[in-house]
Enzyme design. Sequence first.
Site, PDB file in Angstrom:
ATOM      1  N   LYS A   1      17.132 109.055  27.879  1.00 51.88           N
ATOM      2  CA  LYS A   1      18.370 109.803  27.983  1.00 51.88           C
ATOM      3  C   LYS A   1      18.570 110.720  26.775  1.00 51.88           C
ATOM      4  O   LYS A   1      19.269 111.715  26.839  1.00 51.88           O
ATOM      5  CB  LYS A   1      19.563 108.823  28.031  1.00 51.88           C
ATOM      6  CG  LYS A   1      19.510 107.803  29.127  1.00 51.88           C
ATOM      7  CD  LYS A   1      20.733 106.865  29.007  1.00 51.88           C
ATOM      8  CE  LYS A   1      20.514 105.602  29.792  1.00 51.88           C
ATOM      9  NZ  LYS A   1      21.590 104.604  29.475  1.00 51.88           N
TER      10      LYS A   1
ATOM     11  N   ASP B   1      21.451 107.394  20.439  1.00 52.78           N
ATOM     12  CA  ASP B   1      22.407 106.282  20.491  1.00 52.78           C
ATOM     13  C   ASP B   1      22.006 105.117  19.604  1.00 52.78           C
ATOM     14  O   ASP B   1      20.853 104.986  19.187  1.00 52.78           O
ATOM     15  CB  ASP B   1      22.520 105.763  21.933  1.00 52.78           C
ATOM     16  CG  ASP B   1      21.290 104.939  22.332  1.00 52.78           C
ATOM     17  OD1 ASP B   1      20.159 105.439  22.173  1.00 52.78           O
ATOM     18  OD2 ASP B   1      21.460 103.785  22.770  1.00 52.78           O
TER      19      ASP B   1
ATOM     20  N   THR C   1       5.910 106.889  22.521  1.00 55.97           N
ATOM     21  CA  THR C   1       6.534 107.455  23.724  1.00 55.97           C
ATOM     22  C   THR C   1       5.945 108.825  24.060  1.00 55.97           C
ATOM     23  O   THR C   1       5.515 109.070  25.190  1.00 55.97           O
ATOM     24  CB  THR C   1       8.062 107.580  23.542  1.00 55.97           C
ATOM     25  OG1 THR C   1       8.593 106.291  23.238  1.00 55.97           O
ATOM     26  CG2 THR C   1       8.728 108.120  24.794  1.00 55.97           C
TER      27      THR C   1
ATOM     28  N   ASP D   1       9.519 108.639  16.613  1.00 57.27           N
ATOM     29  CA  ASP D   1       9.603 107.500  15.700  1.00 57.27           C
ATOM     30  C   ASP D   1       8.167 107.027  15.473  1.00 57.27           C
ATOM     31  O   ASP D   1       7.461 107.543  14.624  1.00 57.27           O
ATOM     32  CB  ASP D   1      10.522 106.459  16.348  1.00 57.27           C
ATOM     33  CG  ASP D   1      10.802 105.249  15.464  1.00 57.27           C
ATOM     34  OD1 ASP D   1      10.627 105.351  14.245  1.00 57.27           O
ATOM     35  OD2 ASP D   1      11.200 104.205  15.998  1.00 57.27           O
TER      36      ASP D   1
END
Length: 175
Positions: free
Chosen positions: A43, A159, A107, A103
């Site tokens: 997201k 988030d 991913t 990071d």
Amino acid sequence: MSPVKPETLISEDAIKKRIKEISAQINQDFAGKGTLVLVGVLKGAFIFLADLSRELSIPHSIEFIAVSSYGKHGADSGAVRLLMDVREDIEGRHVLVVEDILDTGYTLDYLISLLRARNPASLSTCVLVRKTERVQVEVKIDYLGFDIPDVWVVGYGLDYAEQHRTLPYIGVVNP
Ligand code: IMP
Ligand code: MG
């Protein structure tokens, strides 16, 4: 909403300015190459993608992809799972993956392998922030917003436990 206001790491103005610079570069690099397919990684990249895409003057389409990692925080284990795929066939298309944060790199590394196997005309990456100290796998970033230290950042789509995504700046929380 959390009562604690995250401390500013990258201001709203700095983000705006950097996005204008990055989009100018993308406009130049993809001029005359047809419709660029932007693939936002859900997201976290939804706000970055919205702002970046609105600065683009070249023809472009918007796609989304969603992944999840098995690690507790991010993809520490290196295991990434596809949750939602793009809807368009990207074979022969110029593709730009738009990601919020790099990071460990697992991913984006996974997404690059997945999308490259579909034979796009080109595959580029655009990442808003990179944690230089945390990178585990070498991933090619074509457009980078900012390098940041190893801190947990929130806001501008990012988030902590689904909180703070809509902060207009990138801030630091101490979980
Ligand atoms: P990776 O470790 O590069 O695979 O990143 C995995 C994912 O973890 C990112 O796409 C983010 O969704 C999330 N992530 C990593 N660091 C942060 C952070 O500081 N704030 C918010 N999300 C993060
Ligand atoms: Mg992400």
